[in-house]
Scaffold this motif. Sequence first.
Motif, mmCIF file in Angstrom:
data_model
loop_
_atom_site.group_PDB
_atom_site.id
_atom_site.type_symbol
_atom_site.label_atom_id
_atom_site.label_comp_id
_atom_site.label_asym_id
_atom_site.label_seq_id
_atom_site.Cartn_x
_atom_site.Cartn_y
_atom_site.Cartn_z
ATOM 1 N N ASP A 1 16.570 118.559 22.423
ATOM 2 C CA ASP A 1 17.299 117.606 22.532
ATOM 3 C C ASP A 1 19.455 117.310 22.330
ATOM 4 O O ASP A 1 20.020 117.682 23.031
ATOM 5 N N LEU A 2 19.352 118.117 20.451
ATOM 6 C CA LEU A 2 20.427 118.386 20.472
ATOM 7 C C LEU A 2 21.380 119.114 20.816
ATOM 8 O O LEU A 2 21.976 119.243 21.296
ATOM 9 N N LEU A 3 20.616 120.688 21.327
ATOM 10 C CA LEU A 3 21.403 121.732 21.578
ATOM 11 C C LEU A 3 21.641 121.084 23.395
ATOM 12 O O LEU A 3 22.637 122.220 23.338
ATOM 13 N N GLU A 4 21.560 120.793 23.858
ATOM 14 C CA GLU A 4 21.308 120.554 25.189
ATOM 15 C C GLU A 4 22.568 119.069 25.489
ATOM 16 O O GLU A 4 23.158 119.405 26.759
ATOM 17 N N SER A 5 22.264 118.542 24.825
ATOM 18 C CA SER A 5 23.417 116.704 24.968
ATOM 19 C C SER A 5 24.483 117.450 23.927
ATOM 20 O O SER A 5 24.998 116.410 24.156
ATOM 21 N N SER A 6 24.295 118.250 23.096
ATOM 22 C CA SER A 6 25.844 118.573 22.540
ATOM 23 C C SER A 6 26.760 119.348 21.798
ATOM 24 O O SER A 6 26.106 120.326 22.475
ATOM 25 N N ASP A 7 27.333 119.234 21.337
ATOM 26 C CA ASP A 7 27.791 120.480 20.420
ATOM 27 C C ASP A 7 28.239 121.348 19.470
ATOM 28 O O ASP A 7 28.682 122.023 18.834
ATOM 29 N N PRO B 1 27.419 122.765 15.852
ATOM 30 C CA PRO B 1 26.706 124.556 15.471
ATOM 31 C C PRO B 1 25.560 123.678 15.323
ATOM 32 O O PRO B 1 24.632 123.009 14.836
ATOM 33 N N VAL B 2 24.150 124.797 15.406
ATOM 34 C CA VAL B 2 23.331 125.287 15.179
ATOM 35 C C VAL B 2 22.659 124.621 13.460
ATOM 36 O O VAL B 2 21.304 124.131 13.924
ATOM 37 N N ASP B 3 23.503 125.360 13.120
ATOM 38 C CA ASP B 3 23.259 124.419 11.749
ATOM 39 C C ASP B 3 22.936 123.045 11.223
ATOM 40 O O ASP B 3 21.838 122.943 10.985
ATOM 41 N N LEU B 4 23.606 122.816 11.718
ATOM 42 C CA LEU B 4 23.903 121.194 11.610
ATOM 43 C C LEU B 4 22.793 120.367 12.329
ATOM 44 O O LEU B 4 22.195 119.813 12.251
ATOM 45 N N VAL B 5 22.708 121.225 13.485
ATOM 46 C CA VAL B 5 21.257 120.782 14.652
ATOM 47 C C VAL B 5 19.732 120.841 14.322
ATOM 48 O O VAL B 5 19.127 120.019 14.291
ATOM 49 N N ALA B 6 19.966 122.038 13.609
ATOM 50 C CA ALA B 6 18.978 122.161 12.077
ATOM 51 C C ALA B 6 18.691 120.748 11.466
ATOM 52 O O ALA B 6 17.849 120.498 11.156
ATOM 53 N N HIS B 7 19.465 121.115 10.665
ATOM 54 C CA HIS B 7 19.552 120.277 9.415
ATOM 55 C C HIS B 7 18.921 118.420 10.472
ATOM 56 O O HIS B 7 18.160 117.827 9.660
ATOM 57 N N TYR C 1 18.909 129.567 24.349
ATOM 58 C CA TYR C 1 17.929 127.719 24.896
ATOM 59 C C TYR C 1 19.533 127.120 24.412
ATOM 60 O O TYR C 1 19.845 126.894 26.445
ATOM 61 N N ARG C 2 20.618 127.101 24.241
ATOM 62 C CA ARG C 2 21.750 126.258 24.876
ATOM 63 C C ARG C 2 22.487 126.857 25.644
ATOM 64 O O ARG C 2 22.861 126.438 26.461
ATOM 65 N N ARG C 3 22.151 128.133 25.550
ATOM 66 C CA ARG C 3 22.886 128.906 26.963
ATOM 67 C C ARG C 3 22.675 128.442 28.182
ATOM 68 O O ARG C 3 23.046 127.856 29.291
ATOM 69 N N THR C 4 21.021 128.573 28.291
ATOM 70 C CA THR C 4 20.879 128.580 29.241
ATOM 71 C C THR C 4 20.634 126.356 29.427
ATOM 72 O O THR C 4 20.203 126.699 30.911
ATOM 73 N N PHE C 5 20.288 125.434 29.254
ATOM 74 C CA PHE C 5 20.299 124.307 29.549
ATOM 75 C C PHE C 5 21.121 123.534 29.015
ATOM 76 O O PHE C 5 20.913 122.657 28.972
ATOM 77 N N GLY C 6 22.124 124.066 28.072
ATOM 78 C CA GLY C 6 23.456 123.304 27.182
ATOM 79 C C GLY C 6 24.566 122.539 28.276
ATOM 80 O O GLY C 6 24.110 123.137 29.253
ATOM 81 N N SER C 7 25.176 121.015 27.855
ATOM 82 C CA SER C 7 25.350 121.095 29.002
ATOM 83 C C SER C 7 26.796 120.513 28.722
ATOM 84 O O SER C 7 27.729 119.941 28.861
#
Length: 357
Positions: free
Chosen positions: A290-296, A298-304, A329-335
């Motif tokens: 959800d965070l990868l799709e709906s936010s910008d 960074p991946v390390d912060l998403v992971a945290h 995944y973000r490239r495919t589904f990110g908004s």
Amino acid sequence: MGSERTTAAAADDEGRVRHRVAVLALPGVPPFELGIPSRVFGSAVDASGRPLYEVTVCTADGGPVLSDAGFTVQPAAGPEALATADTVIIPPTHAMPELGQGGPLPPEVGAAIAGIRPGTRLVSICSGSYVLAAAGLLDGRPATTHWNLAPEFRRAYPRVQVDEEVLFVDDGDVLTSAGVAAGVDLCLHLIRRDHGAAVANRAARICVVPPWRDGGQAQYIDRPVPAPTVATTTATRAWALERLAEPITLGELAAHARMSLRTFTRRFRDEVGMTPVQWLTAQRLELARDLLESSDLPVDLVAHRAGFGSANSLRQHMRASLGVSPIAYRRTFGSAAPAPQPTPAVTSGVIAPAVAR
């Protein structure tokens, strides 16, 4: 296949492309399962409220069929709808017992299935998997069906890799669901695959159903209902969902539920259909997606924030579960566009590596 292929999809009055879904109604079709695709896909709209799918109910010969509820279903089309569809969905039928013995499809059904274009996405709901199996379309592939039918299905179609523990199986261009309401789960999954979590979640809210159900069919296989006085893990699951970013041990979960480790683990698995650790990982993956799709972020912060601790840990879990990296995944589904990366720092003439994303 799905949303990538749009050349044959329907267009609305303003020329926007819609994905064509054909639902094959067979004699003895249960009305509930027959109505799932129209209801769920019909609830999928873009940000402007425009429909993303065109759903057509058809029959193998264009004529009406008798449902298992005793009334006649008048289709909107015949087998020609299958030949032009992007996705074909086959609900169950209770009028072809010969399929349970591995028998052949009725000639008109076999001809209709044979007329489906190569590359069309094929989907079954519940025992609709028998139709796909009888047509040879599940040979050597993983699939599921209603848990109560799994032993019969294995005997009739030994070349199919049956998994009755799951709500649905996504094998790329062929997808199968478990019994009855699992068809809702699979349709929402398809919407998510085609258009991302936001559209699928909106469709789920319109249909007043959860966008994602925990566990699989295991939680529905003939288990006694706990007495009202018996403690459950529901409150502990809700507690854990509010703390996904934090390290949570099995001991902490059991302590919150006021159970021993052994009792908690057994009861959790009975209620949810997976172990507490598997469930926690699945919830964290959903939050990360959800965070990868709906936010910008960074991946390390998403992971945290999702409780994985590091981008590398998130990457390993996503590859194991979804077969893709967070960036893919973000490239495919990110908004949202990814946040700009900082310029690498230069120290003593050596370029320090940027944080891996």
